[in-house]
Motif scaffolding. Structure first.
Motif, short mmCIF file in Angstrom:
data_model
loop_
_atom_site.label_atom_id
_atom_site.label_comp_id
_atom_site.label_asym_id
_atom_site.label_seq_id
_atom_site.Cartn_x
_atom_site.Cartn_y
_atom_site.Cartn_z
N LEU A 156 -0.65 -1.67 -10.04
CA LEU A 156 -0.90 -0.65 -9.35
C LEU A 156 0.45 0.14 -8.48
CD1 LEU A 156 -4.26 -1.67 -7.58
CD2 LEU A 156 -3.77 -0.24 -9.62
N VAL A 157 1.60 -0.65 -8.55
CA VAL A 157 2.83 0.10 -8.17
C VAL A 157 3.73 0.69 -9.18
CG1 VAL A 157 2.56 -1.20 -5.83
CG2 VAL A 157 3.88 -2.19 -7.83
N GLY A 158 3.16 0.71 -10.42
CA GLY A 158 4.08 1.23 -11.54
C GLY A 158 4.85 0.07 -12.38
N SER B 215 0.96 -1.20 -0.03
CA SER B 215 0.04 -0.05 -0.15
C SER B 215 0.85 1.34 0.08
CB SER B 215 -0.95 -0.05 1.13
OG SER B 215 -0.28 0.00 2.41
N SER B 216 2.15 1.23 0.47
CA SER B 216 2.95 2.37 0.78
C SER B 216 3.54 2.75 -0.59
CB SER B 216 3.81 2.53 1.76
OG SER B 216 4.90 1.27 1.50
N GLU B 217 3.53 1.56 -1.54
CA GLU B 217 4.46 1.77 -2.76
C GLU B 217 3.39 2.21 -3.82
OE1 GLU B 217 6.63 -1.43 -3.59
OE2 GLU B 217 7.44 -1.68 -1.43
N PRO C 108 -1.72 -9.31 -7.88
CA PRO C 108 -0.88 -9.94 -7.02
C PRO C 108 0.05 -8.96 -6.33
CG PRO C 108 -0.46 -10.56 -9.33
CD PRO C 108 -1.76 -9.95 -9.34
N GLU C 109 0.12 -7.65 -7.09
CA GLU C 109 1.20 -6.69 -6.41
C GLU C 109 0.68 -6.10 -5.11
OE1 GLU C 109 -1.52 -4.41 -9.35
OE2 GLU C 109 -0.63 -6.40 -9.02
N ARG D 206 -3.42 4.25 -6.21
CA ARG D 206 -4.43 4.91 -5.18
C ARG D 206 -5.60 5.46 -5.34
NH1 ARG D 206 0.78 7.32 -3.57
NH2 ARG D 206 0.21 9.26 -4.48
N SER D 207 -6.03 5.78 -6.44
CA SER D 207 -7.22 6.18 -6.86
C SER D 207 -7.93 5.11 -7.25
CB SER D 207 -6.98 7.29 -8.21
OG SER D 207 -8.36 7.31 -8.77
N ILE D 208 -7.52 3.99 -7.93
CA ILE D 208 -8.19 2.74 -8.10
C ILE D 208 -8.57 1.94 -6.76
CG2 ILE D 208 -8.07 0.51 -9.28
CD1 ILE D 208 -6.46 1.80 -11.59
#
Length: 207
Positions: free
Chosen positions: A172-174, A10-12, A137-138, A18-20
């Motif tokens: 979601l973490v890029g 969640s921190s990454e 999975p991320e 974060r929006s999704i």
């Protein structure tokens, strides 16, 4: 399970991530019920967010009507009993031996999902009954429930024709990924599809 669903990274999260997460938090909101029908080999661990399941109760009504059940009695049930019915419908889909499990699907041509489908094979009473689960999975070790409903024939035809479609997406973490597989959803008719589709006999991804 915490209201946030115990997100791994969640921190990454990216700003888009974060929006999704904010828009889809009902899928992971506690209390979270783990399914009896997981597939460890394919890393499929379905779970139901109770708030998300309650939001999709109109699909339960659709299925019950197709099965010839009494909708009035369903509406008279307590919220807890209705949730039990809602979950049971999807669990019965997962349990059936002719239900297909597709782990490499892109929903709306943009979201990685797991999709289960029964084409009314064997003794399954519903045609084109699908359920979709998150595949992220991320951020989570389980696949949170998205929805279930009875798909139209054209939707299933487009799904079959799209098998082998290559779509690049960012998690979601890029991190960037290339998904090769079928597409399900409203945007599937707007992408370039392979020239031939697999037959039902080609499907070996059963639960």
């Amino acid at each position: 399970m915490t209201p946030e669903g115990d997100l791994i990274n969640s921190s990454e999260l990216t700003s888009k991530g974060r929006s999704i997460i904010d828009k889809t938090k009902d899928r992971r909101a506690g209390p979270l019920l783990q399914s009896k029908y997981e597939n460890k080999n394919k890393k499929f661990f379905p779970a139901y967010g109770m708030q998300q399941t309650a939001n999709k109760d109109k699909h339960t009504v659709q299925v019950l009507e197709k099965l010839g059940k009494n909708i009035t009695k369903y509406n008279e049930l307590s919220e807890f009993r209705q949730l039990q019915v809602d979950v049971t419908i999807v669990e019965d889909l997962l349990a059936h031996p002719q239900t297909e499990l597709h782990m490499n699907v892109m929903g709306q041509a943009r979201e990685p999902i797991a999709l289960v489908l029964n084409r009314r094979l064997g003794d399954y009473p519903l045609k084109n009954h699908i359920a979709t689960f998150e595949r992220r999975p991320e951020i989570a070790e389980y696949n949170s429930y998205i929805t279930n409903y009875l798909a139209y024939d054209l939707q299933i035809q487009n799904f079959d024709m799209s098998n082998g479609t290559s779509i690049t997406y960012q998690d979601l973490v890029g991190n960037s990924h290339i998904n090769i597989g079928p597409v399900f959803g409203s945007n599937s008719s707007k992408i370039d599809l392979p020239t031939s589709a697999p037959t039902v006999d080609d499907v070996s991804s059963e639960l």
